[in-house]
Write an enzyme that holds these catalytic residues in place. Sequence first.
Site, PDB file in Angstrom:
ATOM      1  N   ASP A 249      -8.620 -61.254  18.289  1.00  0.00           N
ATOM      2  CA  ASP A 249      -9.549 -62.154  17.608  1.00  0.00           C
ATOM      3  C   ASP A 249      -9.567 -63.543  18.232  1.00  0.00           C
ATOM      4  O   ASP A 249      -8.896 -63.789  19.240  1.00  0.00           O
ATOM      5  CB  ASP A 249      -9.358 -62.187  16.096  1.00  0.00           C
ATOM      6  N   LYS A 271     -12.227 -63.418  14.496  1.00  0.00           N
ATOM      7  CA  LYS A 271     -13.019 -64.126  13.528  1.00  0.00           C
ATOM      8  C   LYS A 271     -12.861 -65.609  13.777  1.00  0.00           C
ATOM      9  O   LYS A 271     -11.758 -66.044  14.043  1.00  0.00           O
ATOM     10  CB  LYS A 271     -12.509 -63.853  12.114  1.00  0.00           C
ATOM     11  N   MET A 384      -5.654 -73.175   8.030  1.00  0.00           N
ATOM     12  CA  MET A 384      -7.082 -73.102   7.694  1.00  0.00           C
ATOM     13  C   MET A 384      -7.490 -74.250   6.768  1.00  0.00           C
ATOM     14  O   MET A 384      -8.326 -74.071   5.877  1.00  0.00           O
ATOM     15  CB  MET A 384      -7.407 -71.753   7.000  1.00  0.00           C
TER      16      MET A 384
END
Length: 474
Positions: A249, A271, A384
């Site tokens: 990813d 992602k 995040m």
Amino acid sequence: MEYIPLFFDLKDRSILLVGGGEVALRKARLLTRAGAKVEVVALAVDPELSELVVASGGSVEVGEYHPVQLKGKVLVVAATDNDMLNRRISVDAKNASVQVNVVDSPELCTFIFPAIVDRSPIVIGISSAGKAPVLARNLRAKLETLIPQSYSQLGTLVGRFRKQVQAKFSHINGRRAFWESVFEGPVAEKVYAGQLDEAERLLAQQIEQSDGQQPTGEVYLVGAGPGDPELLTFKALRLMQQADVVLYDALVSAEVLDLCRRDADLIFVGKRRSNHALAQEDINQLLVDLAKQGKRVVRLKGGDPFIFGRGGEELETLHEQGVPFQVVPGITAASACSSYAGIPLTHRDYAQSVRFVTGQLKSRKNALDFNELAVENQTLVFYMGLHTLPDIVSGLVGAGKDSATPIAIVSKGTCKDQQVLTGTLANIVERQNLAQLPGPALLIVGEVVKLQEKLAWFGEQAAVELPEYIEAVA
Ligand code: SAH
């Protein structure tokens, strides 16, 4: 890549070597070792050189170089100490479309000789594109000590059985699994121990006894670490080098990806925030399907697969469908970013515990309890959290955390373009508005961030000029 390494079959091909001294002798040794027929042209020719080329089917001409001598040659090597002559040879060769090497003058060459580690049939060529030959030779010296001399015998031995193995295993995966078991098993050990006959007997037996079936596939869930390829584990590297397919990813760095087996299929599955190339269920199913085709599948994930990596979900599907798997931990962003930014996550005086927290605050179900996070003597690490920075800050301050608490944003941690921005809960939002550090980025909150001033050793400090009124708040 300025030059592409190619391996040239020179057996019985004609080569022109202009020059008759020590340097020419060195080149002639190399070229004749590859079976080339060397035609030497020079005003004076070293007797040893002369003997060598004649013994290997070449010839010696004592006299002037002339372009007509290029005719019928596949390569020309100019090894004279006459600069004008070397230049002329380079021009003539290029005009005649003959590849040319002028010793120690890369700008006159169409090909260059690498530093060579010779375990024929295994040969390694190392080039610095003519920019740092000594560095290339250093690397060569390192490799010489790493690679057993007996690789040569091992290569020769298996070469003799190649056809037989090809006939037995119709499928490429089966062949590769067979050869890997040979190179990691007793056959190779016997060769290293100098018992060549025994190695040959064992190899013949191993071929005889194998059933020619393709192996069952397996999935390796591998943590790729935060970006710097030197932070991979040995185990990760080994499995990456064996993989038939690699699903990776966005967090996996190009440098890490580059260490996967050359002919592995690389599949990008997302992602990067909300831009998912494949839905999670599709990734889970793809892993199962590939493994059931007998492939060795590496599922490569940034950092550690079990820390905000959804690794668990992928394994559940594998388990349900009876696909064997292994998990290889990786260095998670919190460890990596804190080390490379010079921020210890715990410290006797400032933090006795550390919490890894998701900064994704979207779903109500998983809403963070800021009261619980706002306690003293604890370092908070938000993954995040770059895009929810204002919410995190107001959540913490709202729950009573001192607005003078230090905070750092580590952007692209451990990568060449790592940047660190520090501030306090009071001013970090404004500072980030000015600095605009890109993701992926980690937030570290707590007194330990202060140590960064003394302990930073890697990458850049993000430079921002804060308007005076904001400084005053802080
Ligand atoms: N499994 C990963 C985390 C995946 S969640 C791990 O263990 O590290 C993705 C978040 O990780 C990003 O939003 C960012 O907060 C963090 N992250 C991953 N790599 C990073 C890096 N090189 N520098 C800074 N943050 C990183």
